[in-house]
Structures are given as C-alpha cells and as structure tokens.
Write an enzyme that holds these catalytic residues in place. Structure first.
Site, PDB file in Angstrom:
ATOM      1  N   HIS A 175      59.831  60.469  18.281  1.00 32.98           N
ATOM      2  CA  HIS A 175      59.038  59.264  17.975  1.00 32.98           C
ATOM      3  C   HIS A 175      59.488  58.091  18.861  1.00 32.98           C
ATOM      4  O   HIS A 175      59.354  56.927  18.474  1.00 32.98           O
ATOM      5  CB  HIS A 175      59.159  58.855  16.500  1.00 32.98           C
ATOM      6  CG  HIS A 175      58.962  59.979  15.544  1.00 32.98           C
ATOM      7  ND1 HIS A 175      57.753  60.275  14.975  1.00 32.98           N
ATOM      8  CD2 HIS A 175      59.839  60.926  15.084  1.00 32.98           C
ATOM      9  CE1 HIS A 175      57.898  61.335  14.180  1.00 32.98           C
ATOM     10  NE2 HIS A 175      59.145  61.755  14.239  1.00 32.98           N
ATOM     11  N   SER A 296      56.992  44.400  45.133  1.00 33.20           N
ATOM     12  CA  SER A 296      55.824  43.648  44.700  1.00 33.20           C
ATOM     13  C   SER A 296      55.534  42.588  45.746  1.00 33.20           C
ATOM     14  O   SER A 296      56.449  42.065  46.383  1.00 33.20           O
ATOM     15  CB  SER A 296      56.128  42.991  43.355  1.00 33.20           C
ATOM     16  OG  SER A 296      55.373  41.812  43.202  1.00 33.20           O
ATOM     17  N   LYS A 302      61.258  42.823  42.554  1.00 37.24           N
ATOM     18  CA  LYS A 302      60.750  44.068  41.960  1.00 37.24           C
ATOM     19  C   LYS A 302      61.008  45.313  42.812  1.00 37.24           C
ATOM     20  O   LYS A 302      60.833  45.306  44.025  1.00 37.24           O
ATOM     21  CB  LYS A 302      59.225  43.965  41.736  1.00 37.24           C
ATOM     22  CG  LYS A 302      58.811  42.998  40.665  1.00 37.24           C
ATOM     23  CD  LYS A 302      59.255  43.380  39.253  1.00 37.24           C
ATOM     24  CE  LYS A 302      58.509  44.568  38.718  1.00 37.24           C
ATOM     25  NZ  LYS A 302      57.116  44.248  38.405  1.00 37.24           N
ATOM     26  N   GLU A 309      54.712  56.692  38.678  1.00 36.69           N
ATOM     27  CA  GLU A 309      53.485  56.219  38.020  1.00 36.69           C
ATOM     28  C   GLU A 309      52.266  56.980  38.530  1.00 36.69           C
ATOM     29  O   GLU A 309      51.359  57.306  37.775  1.00 36.69           O
ATOM     30  CB  GLU A 309      53.304  54.720  38.264  1.00 36.69           C
ATOM     31  CG  GLU A 309      54.356  53.879  37.571  1.00 36.69           C
ATOM     32  CD  GLU A 309      54.324  52.441  38.053  1.00 36.69           C
ATOM     33  OE1 GLU A 309      53.773  51.600  37.343  1.00 36.69           O
ATOM     34  OE2 GLU A 309      54.832  52.159  39.146  1.00 36.69           O
TER      35      GLU A 309
END
Ligand code: ARG
Length: 482
Positions: A175, A296, A302, A309
């Site tokens: 969970h 970024s 970043k 992804e």
C-alpha cells in the site's frame, strides 16, 4: 517518372505516373482513383517485411520447382531476381510507388520487370492473403527472438548488481506504506522472476506464431499439386496450418504477441515507477546514472529521471496497440478482410517500442547507484520488525491473533515514547506477555528481522544467496543457448 510531394504520403513513397493496377485482370476498365490508392496503400509501413517476403518467395519457388510446377531454369531465374531485389532494397536503390500498394506487389512487380514472363509464375498457388500472413509470422518470430535476448540482458543487469548490493536492506512497501525489511537483491530477483515469465510467455506464443500459412492461397487452398510441408521445412516452420480458411485470416498470433509485449511493458513500468519514487529527494534511495537524466530549462538544480519516466510512459502506447488490435479484429467475418492490413502498425510499434525500452533499461539498471546512508537512516523508522516480533511470540505458542494485538500494543507504546521496538526494556516486553525473554532482542531491528526469516522464497539471506546462484547459472545458460 515524377514524384509529387503529397502530405498524405509517408516519406519515400512517391506518387508516380507508372500506371496503376499492376496484376489487374481484365475485369477493370477504369483506372483506380488516386485518392483510393493513397488511402489503401500499406507499402509505407509494410516495407519492413521485405526480407521475410523475399525469404517466403524463395521457399515457395523452391517448392514449386520440387513439385515440377516450375522448371529448374525458371526457379533459378526467380531466385536470381529475388536476390538482386533484396540487394537493391538494402542498398537503398529500390523505388516505392503508392500505386503498387504493398511490399508484396512491389517485389513481384520488380521481379517481372527484371526477368520477364517467368516472374509472372511466382504467384502460382499463392495469394497475398497467405503471403502476408506468412511474412508477418516470419517477422514476428524473429522479433520475439530479439526481445527474448533483451529480456535476458535485463535480468543479467539485475543479477549483476546482486553481489555488490547484497547487504543493503530496504523497507518493502505494501500500500506504499513501510511494511517489512528486505534485502535489496530480493527486489532485484523479484524483477528477474517477472521477466522470466515474460520470456516463457513469448516462447509459448512463438510456437503458435511458427506455423506455415503459405499454400492456403486466398481462402480455399489450391488445385495445383503443391507440397506445403516442403515449404514449411524451407522456412523453418514447426507445423503446417491444417485449415486454409483459418490461417489466411486469423490474427490471434498478432494479438497474443501484442499482449506479451504489453505485459513486458507493465513490468517495466512497475520497475520504472519504483525507481522514480526511489529517486525523489524524499526517498533518496537511488540515483540513475547522470547520463540517463536530463535537466530543466528553468530550474537549474533539477536532475530529472526522464528515461525512467519514459519507460513508464511508453507503456501507454503498447497497451493502446493491444486495444487497437482487439477492436480491429472484433466482428470480422471469415476469412481475409482488408481491415487486417491495419494490424501492422500497432504490432510493429509494440515490438519496436519494447525493444528500445529494454535496450535502455539494462544499462540504466547497471549504472544506478544506491544511497546506502539514506537507506540506513530510514530503516529504524516504521516498525519494520513488528511482524517478526509477532512471529517470535507465535513461536512461543501464542495464537497469531493474540500475538498480533500484543505487538500492536507494544508498537503503540514505542510510538508514544518515539523509540524503535528494540529500545523497549525486557520488563516492558514481559509486562506485555510473560513468555518474552532476552532473546527477543535477536529478532528486533531490520537486520535481525531479515536474518530471522526462514521460508523458501523469503528474504532470508541464505535463501536469497541460493536464488542469486541459481539465477547466475540460468542466465549463463540462456546466453549459450542464443
Ligand atoms: N496489404 C495487404 C495486407 O496487409 C495484403 C493482402 C491484401 N490482399 C488482398 N486480397 N487485397 O493485408
């Protein structure tokens, strides 16, 4: 021959004035509408079947020679022509024209132009219906082999990490809440198991792909004295399809492959999602190699895990392709219907996508670095040893439900005191249950909890060690079998 730029046409396929309706019988008196030619063509995407198509034609022609339908000299003219066409395609000399519709017509037409009337005999006892299904089966058979190889590379990347990461313990989550401590290699092996089932599924699917369609002709077979078993032998097909209506029209092998690929994508997506979470500053368990991250344009600090992804993201199109194929084949009556031409882009895309995903996932797995300090810092939190504490009591003869609530109360006590379970005193344990003795401390703490595991398939260090050795042998064997 003039090529006109047409926005509806893919690269490299030209609109020419060569004249259409190649192979037209005398039935047509009107030329095909150019818009129809553009709408119905498939050469822009089925070109990649050229090699399979030529292989299929060579085997078919050989069989026609064996059965006396072609003479030896006719066969050698056809063989020479086809080999030359293959060379032209591979060197980029070959021209594609929308009016010749698909790769099958292109190659046959080129053969006729090259060797004359003998070329017109190649299509004897054959239709594009059994030709296209054969080509696709040859192509998928090989694509499955490539994916299989890549899956082993991926397993090998996980196994390659196991010795080095062996002593790292992380919380396992259920969970997405901290559950129990596990050895990191136990997680790596979990992925190996998943990708092993994917390999087995593909292998099983391949048996149903590896069936000869040629000789079914359009739908009913042929009155000519062909020998389909010979053709199968030449093409390395395991079996010959027993029903011409079925084999010329069913695409279940395409759907099955698409599902196998979707399942691989889902497994990759689970891994990618897990690693994206592990890469956050909040977790900080893992760093992808910098060469696999991007920055970024606005936030200079970043370092984004884009490859992970996109591995997760590309799953969407692979699932979409499966959906497309399911809908495409729903409601088609027997036998071949032109709708089936639409099977190619989705299945090619799924194979290509998965191949590129697997090709990138393996080096990423090899190059990622675990942040051992951050992981260790997190281990004392979350009472990961509560389950082994409960099992300690069960070992003393306490019923499971009773032990569960006793440990629940001890966890509450530790929470109130803001300490781990191992910081409670023996007196406190004995107040909770008289059977606690000093040995209780030997199951507390993440490391002890892991070490106290015993069951087959658990995260017990000796179990995990054995599994790693089994996997090393399995992978070595897989590589020698390729
Ligand atoms: N391009 C077609 C396909 O991919 C080949 C078969 C066409 N057959 C036919 N009878 N028109 O399905």
């Amino acid at each position: 021959m003039s090529s006109s730029p047409n926005p509806n046409l893919p690269n490299n396929v030209s609109l020419s004035t060569i004249g259409n309706r190649f192979a037209s019988s005398g039935v047509f008196i009107e030329a095909a509408d150019r818009r129809v030619e553009i709408f119905t063509e498939s050469v822009s995407f089925d070109r990649i079947l050229y090699e399979a198509d030529i292989r299929g034609s060579l085997a078919h022609a050989k069989m026609l020679r064996d059965t006396g339908i072609l003479t030896e000299s006719e066969y050698s003219q056809i063989e020479g022509g086809l080999l030359d066409i293959r060379r032209q395609i591979e060197s980029g000399e070959f021209e594609y024209h929308v009016e010749f519709e698909d790769i099958h017509m292109h190659i046959e037409r080129a053969l006729i132009l090259k060797i004359g009337d003998t070329g017109r005999k190649l299509h004897t006892a054959r239709s594009r219906n059994d030709q296209v299904v054969t080509d696709l089966r040859i192509w998928i058979r090989e694509a499955i082999n490539r994916i299989d190889h890549r899956l082993v590379d991926l397993q090998s990347a996980f196994i390659g990490r196991c010795d080095n990461d062996f002593d790292v313990i992380v919380p396992a989550y259920t969970h997405l809440q901290r559950a129990q401590p596990v050895l990191v290699p136990h997680i790596w092996l979990a992925y190996c198991e998943k990708f092993e089932r994917d390999r087995q599924r593909l292998k099983d699917c391949r048996r149903r792909v590896n069936v000869l369609g040629l000789g079914a002709a359009a739908v009913a077979g042929t009155s000519l004295p062909i020998d389909r078993f010979k053709t199968a032998e030449y093409l390395g097909f395991e079996t010959v399809a027993a029903n011409s209506i079925d084999i010329s029209s069913d695409r279940d092998f395409v759907l099955e492959s698409a599902f196998c690929l979707a399942q691989i994508a889902l497994h990759c997506s689970t891994f990618a999602e897990e690693w994206v979470i592990w890469s956050t500053s909040e977790f900080n368990f893992l760093r992808s190699p910098q060469s696999f991250c991007t920055g970024s344009s606005i936030m200079p600090q970043k370092v984004n895990p884009d490859v992970l992804e996109l591995i997760r993201g590309k799953t969407a199109r692979v699932i979409g392709n499966l959906q497309t194929l399911l809908v495409l084949t729903k409601g088609l009556p027997l036998a071949y219907n032109r709708d089936l031409q639409e099977d190619k882009q989705p299945i090619f895309d799924s194979f290509n996508t998965i191949e590129s995903v697997l090709a990138l996932a393996a080096p990423l797995i090899e190059g990622a670095v675990l942040n051992r300090e951050a992981i260790a810092f997190q281990l004392d939190r979350g009472y990961l040893d509560a389950t082994t504490l409960m099992e300690y009591l069960i070992g003393k003869g306490v019923p499971q439900r009773t032990a569960h609530s006793i440990v629940g109360r001890l966890v509450r006590l530790a929470m109130e005191r803001e300490v781990p379970l191992a910081k409670l005193t023996l007196k406190e344990f004995q107040e909770a249950h008289k059977d606690f003795d000093y040995n209780v401390f030997s199951v507390l703490g993440a490391k002890n909890a892991v070490a106290s595991m015993k069951s087959y398939g658990s995260t017990a260090p000796d179990q995990v060690r054995k599994q790693i050795e089994i996997w090393k042998t399995k992978i070595d064997r897989a590589y020698t079998e390729f």
